[in-house]
Design an enzyme around this catalytic site. Sequence first.
Site, PDB file in Angstrom:
ATOM      1  N   HIS A  96       0.801  -1.224   0.000  1.00  0.00           N
ATOM      2  CA  HIS A  96       0.000   0.000   0.000  1.00  0.00           C
ATOM      3  C   HIS A  96       0.839   1.282   0.000  1.00  0.00           C
ATOM      4  O   HIS A  96       0.304   2.366  -0.211  1.00  0.00           O
ATOM      5  CB  HIS A  96      -0.989  -0.017   1.176  1.00  0.00           C
ATOM      6  CG  HIS A  96      -2.350   0.471   0.810  1.00  0.00           C
ATOM      7  ND1 HIS A  96      -3.487   0.141   1.521  1.00  0.00           N
ATOM      8  CD2 HIS A  96      -2.774   1.286  -0.194  1.00  0.00           C
ATOM      9  CE1 HIS A  96      -4.538   0.732   0.952  1.00  0.00           C
ATOM     10  NE2 HIS A  96      -4.129   1.431  -0.076  1.00  0.00           N
ATOM     11  N   ASP A 118      -9.882  -1.166   3.729  1.00  0.00           N
ATOM     12  CA  ASP A 118      -8.713  -1.667   4.462  1.00  0.00           C
ATOM     13  C   ASP A 118      -9.136  -2.126   5.850  1.00  0.00           C
ATOM     14  O   ASP A 118     -10.017  -1.519   6.466  1.00  0.00           O
ATOM     15  CB  ASP A 118      -7.690  -0.519   4.591  1.00  0.00           C
ATOM     16  CG  ASP A 118      -6.243  -0.976   4.690  1.00  0.00           C
ATOM     17  OD1 ASP A 118      -5.986  -1.970   5.384  1.00  0.00           O
ATOM     18  OD2 ASP A 118      -5.395  -0.311   4.078  1.00  0.00           O
ATOM     19  N   HIS A 120      -6.974  -1.782   8.047  1.00  0.00           N
ATOM     20  CA  HIS A 120      -6.068  -0.893   8.782  1.00  0.00           C
ATOM     21  C   HIS A 120      -6.302   0.565   8.395  1.00  0.00           C
ATOM     22  O   HIS A 120      -6.905   0.841   7.355  1.00  0.00           O
ATOM     23  CB  HIS A 120      -4.614  -1.271   8.455  1.00  0.00           C
ATOM     24  CG  HIS A 120      -4.325  -2.727   8.614  1.00  0.00           C
ATOM     25  ND1 HIS A 120      -4.303  -3.594   7.544  1.00  0.00           N
ATOM     26  CD2 HIS A 120      -4.097  -3.476   9.718  1.00  0.00           C
ATOM     27  CE1 HIS A 120      -4.051  -4.821   7.983  1.00  0.00           C
ATOM     28  NE2 HIS A 120      -3.929  -4.787   9.304  1.00  0.00           N
ATOM     29  N   ASP A 122      -3.655   2.711   8.008  1.00  0.00           N
ATOM     30  CA  ASP A 122      -2.465   3.201   7.304  1.00  0.00           C
ATOM     31  C   ASP A 122      -2.233   4.673   7.626  1.00  0.00           C
ATOM     32  O   ASP A 122      -1.827   5.467   6.779  1.00  0.00           O
ATOM     33  CB  ASP A 122      -2.572   2.944   5.789  1.00  0.00           C
ATOM     34  CG  ASP A 122      -2.566   1.456   5.476  1.00  0.00           C
ATOM     35  OD1 ASP A 122      -2.267   0.649   6.385  1.00  0.00           O
ATOM     36  OD2 ASP A 122      -2.878   1.093   4.329  1.00  0.00           O
ATOM     37  N   HIS A 135       4.122   0.919   4.592  1.00  0.00           N
ATOM     38  CA  HIS A 135       2.764   0.740   4.061  1.00  0.00           C
ATOM     39  C   HIS A 135       1.701   1.148   5.082  1.00  0.00           C
ATOM     40  O   HIS A 135       0.584   1.485   4.692  1.00  0.00           O
ATOM     41  CB  HIS A 135       2.521  -0.685   3.522  1.00  0.00           C
ATOM     42  CG  HIS A 135       2.346  -1.763   4.542  1.00  0.00           C
ATOM     43  ND1 HIS A 135       1.737  -2.962   4.266  1.00  0.00           N
ATOM     44  CD2 HIS A 135       2.726  -1.831   5.840  1.00  0.00           C
ATOM     45  CE1 HIS A 135       1.741  -3.724   5.349  1.00  0.00           C
ATOM     46  NE2 HIS A 135       2.331  -3.066   6.312  1.00  0.00           N
ATOM     47  N   ASP A 221      -7.278  -2.322  -0.575  1.00  0.00           N
ATOM     48  CA  ASP A 221      -6.318  -3.199   0.110  1.00  0.00           C
ATOM     49  C   ASP A 221      -7.065  -4.503   0.356  1.00  0.00           C
ATOM     50  O   ASP A 221      -8.072  -4.522   1.079  1.00  0.00           O
ATOM     51  CB  ASP A 221      -5.886  -2.526   1.419  1.00  0.00           C
ATOM     52  CG  ASP A 221      -4.867  -3.340   2.215  1.00  0.00           C
ATOM     53  OD1 ASP A 221      -4.842  -4.581   2.070  1.00  0.00           O
ATOM     54  OD2 ASP A 221      -4.123  -2.736   3.000  1.00  0.00           O
ATOM     55  N   ASP A 223      -6.603  -6.879   2.199  1.00  0.00           N
ATOM     56  CA  ASP A 223      -6.759  -7.337   3.577  1.00  0.00           C
ATOM     57  C   ASP A 223      -7.995  -6.745   4.252  1.00  0.00           C
ATOM     58  O   ASP A 223      -8.349  -7.141   5.365  1.00  0.00           O
ATOM     59  CB  ASP A 223      -5.475  -7.141   4.398  1.00  0.00           C
ATOM     60  CG  ASP A 223      -5.157  -5.694   4.758  1.00  0.00           C
ATOM     61  OD1 ASP A 223      -6.077  -4.878   4.920  1.00  0.00           O
ATOM     62  OD2 ASP A 223      -3.947  -5.391   4.887  1.00  0.00           O
ATOM     63  N   GLU A 266      -1.596  -5.189  -1.898  1.00  0.00           N
ATOM     64  CA  GLU A 266      -1.346  -6.144  -0.820  1.00  0.00           C
ATOM     65  C   GLU A 266      -1.678  -7.593  -1.187  1.00  0.00           C
ATOM     66  O   GLU A 266      -1.769  -8.453  -0.304  1.00  0.00           O
ATOM     67  CB  GLU A 266      -2.067  -5.739   0.488  1.00  0.00           C
ATOM     68  CG  GLU A 266      -1.676  -4.357   1.036  1.00  0.00           C
ATOM     69  CD  GLU A 266      -0.308  -4.299   1.715  1.00  0.00           C
ATOM     70  OE1 GLU A 266       0.243  -5.364   2.059  1.00  0.00           O
ATOM     71  OE2 GLU A 266       0.215  -3.174   1.883  1.00  0.00           O
TER      72      GLU A 266
HETATM   73  N1  ARG Z   1      -0.824  -0.726  11.427  1.00  0.00           N
HETATM   74  C1  ARG Z   1       0.181  -1.688  11.078  1.00  0.00           C
HETATM   75  C2  ARG Z   1       1.508  -0.997  10.827  1.00  0.00           C
HETATM   76  O1  ARG Z   1       1.614   0.203  10.863  1.00  0.00           O
HETATM   77  C3  ARG Z   1      -0.262  -2.511   9.882  1.00  0.00           C
HETATM   78  C4  ARG Z   1      -0.377  -1.739   8.612  1.00  0.00           C
HETATM   79  C5  ARG Z   1      -0.919  -2.601   7.519  1.00  0.00           C
HETATM   80  N2  ARG Z   1      -0.995  -1.843   6.318  1.00  0.00           N
HETATM   81  C6  ARG Z   1      -1.318  -2.346   5.130  1.00  0.00           C
HETATM   82  N3  ARG Z   1      -1.250  -1.524   4.120  1.00  0.00           N
HETATM   83  N4  ARG Z   1      -1.673  -3.592   4.981  1.00  0.00           N
HETATM   84  O2  ARG Z   1       2.488  -1.648  10.585  1.00  0.00           O
HETATM   85 MN    MN Z   2      -3.473  -0.782   3.566  1.00  0.00          MN
HETATM   86 MN    MN Z   3      -4.363  -3.308   5.334  1.00  0.00          MN
END
Ligand code: ARG
Ligand code: MN
Ligand code: MN
Length: 294
Positions: A96, A118, A120, A122, A135, A221, A223, A266
């Site tokens: 990402h 997502d 998350h 990010d 990411h 994303d 995930d 991802e």
């Molecule tokens: N919050 C976690 C981190 O800063 C996971 C980030 C996941 N990001 C993604 N683009 N899948 O490492």
């Molecule tokens: Mn992401």
């Molecule tokens: Mn993610």
Amino acid sequence: NGIRMIGVPVDLGQEQRGVDLGPGALRYAGLSARLSGLGYIVEDIGNLPVPVRDVLGAERELRYLPSIRQVCETVYQAGRSAVSQGFMPIFMGGDHSMAVGSIGGVTDEQPAAVIWVDAHGDFNTPQSSPTGNIHGMALAALLGEGFPELVSVGRPGPKLHASDIILIGLRELDPEEKLRLRASGIKGYTMRDIDERGMAAIAREALGRLAHRTRLHVSLDLDGLDPLEVPGVGTTAPGGITYREAQLLMEIIADTGLLRSMDIVEINPILDNSNRTAKIAVELTASAFGASIL
Ligand code: ARG
Ligand code: MN
Ligand code: MN
């Protein structure tokens, strides 16, 4: 209204090996044919140059920031020229972190609203991130926070306002990231919101909040979806968006006619021996670009 597919095989924004194979997985899963079957003229310009991490030994302790910056600059220029030549770019990641370049590039001439699907946020900065993985900082950089090297990609300053972005599918935020997100004014829909209210209501409300913009970018994303359905992602979080909910979201987005660009990020085919994740991503992209069942 041509679509331009742009491969960005970057895996430097996180630690798992295999996300660099995402563009190939999407090609093997038939993305180009699926979209041309909908009537679009599709051109695949191949992969942008991305350094291979195995030859970047010395950058490891810098979390590959110099290389990620360079990749995002290249992605930015590719996105900017695609839009100015009248194409709708689809950026095939990669992790990402490349969204710093893609969303920067597609907003070079005119602003756009972003739907960021997502698990998350990010939304980390180097200070708030427990992992240091870039990411997890992409959205913060697009709002002007974090590494100046990323904030300044393509053009100086923030690329999005908080009101231009909606997060959908949230379920895993780091402690400080959560505070930052609350303070930012960004609207985020969590899995609880989706469970309680249903995806249709969330999708329509999200689009209503973005109605001040006439162009839409989707940053998908994988995930964000449930890992039971989409096993090929590096950072899995249980309890995600189902395939059906994601389809509905894409169909409601397509109905607006405002979609102009997209990231698909991802995907890690190494973790997914039947390429199921990429196949699902292809179907979701087709729906976002107007495929209908009946
Ligand atoms: N919050 C976690 C981190 O800063 C996971 C980030 C996941 N990001 C993604 N683009 N899948 O490492
Ligand atoms: Mn992401
Ligand atoms: Mn993610």
